[in-house]
Scaffold this motif. Structure first.
Motif, PDB file in Angstrom:
ATOM      1  N   ASP A 180      10.696  -6.170   9.387  1.00 18.72           N
ATOM      2  CA  ASP A 180       9.268  -5.477   9.394  1.00 18.72           C
ATOM      3  C   ASP A 180       8.420  -5.399   8.053  1.00 18.72           C
ATOM      4  O   ASP A 180       7.519  -4.923   7.851  1.00 18.72           O
ATOM      5  CB  ASP A 180       9.302  -4.376   9.912  1.00 18.72           C
ATOM      6  N   TYR A 229      -2.312  -3.429   8.094  1.00 26.29           N
ATOM      7  CA  TYR A 229      -1.201  -3.578   9.048  1.00 26.29           C
ATOM      8  C   TYR A 229      -1.446  -2.479   9.938  1.00 26.29           C
ATOM      9  O   TYR A 229      -1.403  -2.664  11.188  1.00 26.29           O
ATOM     10  CB  TYR A 229       0.092  -3.636   8.234  1.00 26.29           C
ATOM     11  N   ASN A 230      -1.706  -1.300   9.372  1.00 31.50           N
ATOM     12  CA  ASN A 230      -2.129  -0.052  10.209  1.00 31.50           C
ATOM     13  C   ASN A 230      -3.438  -0.219  11.033  1.00 31.50           C
ATOM     14  O   ASN A 230      -3.334   0.307  12.126  1.00 31.50           O
ATOM     15  CB  ASN A 230      -2.144   0.972   9.287  1.00 31.50           C
ATOM     16  N   SER A 243      -4.543  -2.860  12.454  1.00 28.71           N
ATOM     17  CA  SER A 243      -4.304  -3.977  13.402  1.00 28.71           C
ATOM     18  C   SER A 243      -3.340  -3.626  14.564  1.00 28.71           C
ATOM     19  O   SER A 243      -3.337  -3.849  15.838  1.00 28.71           O
ATOM     20  CB  SER A 243      -3.476  -5.309  12.772  1.00 28.71           C
ATOM     21  N   TYR A 244      -2.574  -2.139  14.363  1.00 26.86           N
ATOM     22  CA  TYR A 244      -1.878  -1.303  15.241  1.00 26.86           C
ATOM     23  C   TYR A 244      -2.989  -1.123  16.367  1.00 26.86           C
ATOM     24  O   TYR A 244      -2.322  -0.770  17.510  1.00 26.86           O
ATOM     25  CB  TYR A 244      -1.172  -0.527  14.650  1.00 26.86           C
ATOM     26  N   ASN A 245      -4.128  -0.986  15.930  1.00 23.70           N
ATOM     27  CA  ASN A 245      -5.051  -0.393  16.760  1.00 23.70           C
ATOM     28  C   ASN A 245      -5.761  -1.433  17.742  1.00 23.70           C
ATOM     29  O   ASN A 245      -6.638  -1.145  18.402  1.00 23.70           O
ATOM     30  CB  ASN A 245      -6.160   0.389  16.211  1.00 23.70           C
ATOM     31  N   ARG A 291      -6.359   7.105  18.591  1.00 20.47           N
ATOM     32  CA  ARG A 291      -6.113   6.008  19.582  1.00 20.47           C
ATOM     33  C   ARG A 291      -6.762   6.057  21.011  1.00 20.47           C
ATOM     34  O   ARG A 291      -6.668   5.242  21.805  1.00 20.47           O
ATOM     35  CB  ARG A 291      -4.822   5.899  19.693  1.00 20.47           C
TER      36      ARG A 291
END
Length: 219
Positions: free
Chosen positions: A82, A100-101, A103-105, A117
């Motif tokens: 990762d 990256y963070n 895109s987590y959403n 979220r």
């Protein structure tokens, strides 16, 4: 002949008396043995004591060791699956982490005033993403456009904030973050009112028409 018969009869009588004499000692049941005093049932305590209780085995402590990988030259590989890899020396690690963070959403619905979220608005997504790295941005897209410095198209980089005037006029009303610069195409992540958190391209007619500026807040 008669002498032989008398001898056999005598032997038979002697044997019969022996069997009768001995028959009193033959024990054919536990009850008889108890009556004769030659048997006593074992006590409960002795019976329990005679049973060996198996001792529980000591639990073996398992030492968990991290998996270690080695390459073909038997050299330890320290890279994790990762890890974020910086392919372009012009890209910054913090920018990659921000992307990256954010895109987590992807796929999270739009929510006016949202910063979690459960739902994001455009500035809420940028605010919460940068806040994870102790970078506090203003709360509205209009105020965000006032910080950092404006950059020219030749300078666009990942992590730059990109602004739009989606309501017309001169006022900034939408913000996203650049995720990719490939030639003359710029992609950015943002929270749209219709689709929520998505990645769009500046080449799309709507965003090309409403585009305002790009600001760099990471130097």
């Amino acid at each position: 002949m008669r002498a032989l018969q008398k001898t056999l009869i005598f032997i038979f009588l002697i044997a019969a008396q022996f069997v009768v004499a001995q028959s009193g000692k033959i024990v054919v049941s536990k009850e008889q043995a108890i009556k004769k005093g030659i048997y006593s049932p074992p006590s409960t305590e002795n019976a329990i004591a005679s049973i060996e209780t198996p001792k529980p085995e000591k639990e073996k402590k398992q030492s968990i060791k991290p998996k270690q990988k080695k390459d073909k030259n038997n050299i330890l590989v320290t890279k994790n699956d990762d890890d974020i890899i910086i392919l372009n020396e012009n890209d910054s690690y913090i920018a990659e982490q921000l992307i990256y963070n954010a895109s987590y959403n992807l796929g999270i619905k739009y929510r006016s005033g949202g910063t979690t979220r459960e739902g994001f608005d455009c500035s809420g997504l940028m605010y919460s993403t940068f806040k994870k790295f102790d970078i506090t941005l203003p709360r509205s897209s209009y105020e965000m456009a006032l910080i950092g410095r404006k950059v020219e198209p030749s300078e666009y980089k990942k992590g730059d904030l990109i602004f739009f005037r989606t309501f017309g006029g001169s006022r900034i009303s939408h913000v996203g973050m650049i995720t990719e610069v490939n030639g003359d195409e710029v992609k950015f992540i943002h929270s749209s009112t219709q689709l929520g958190v998505i990645v769009s391209s500046l080449k799309e007619p709507y965003y090309l028409r409403t585009f305002a500026q790009v600001n760099r807040v990471l130097e």
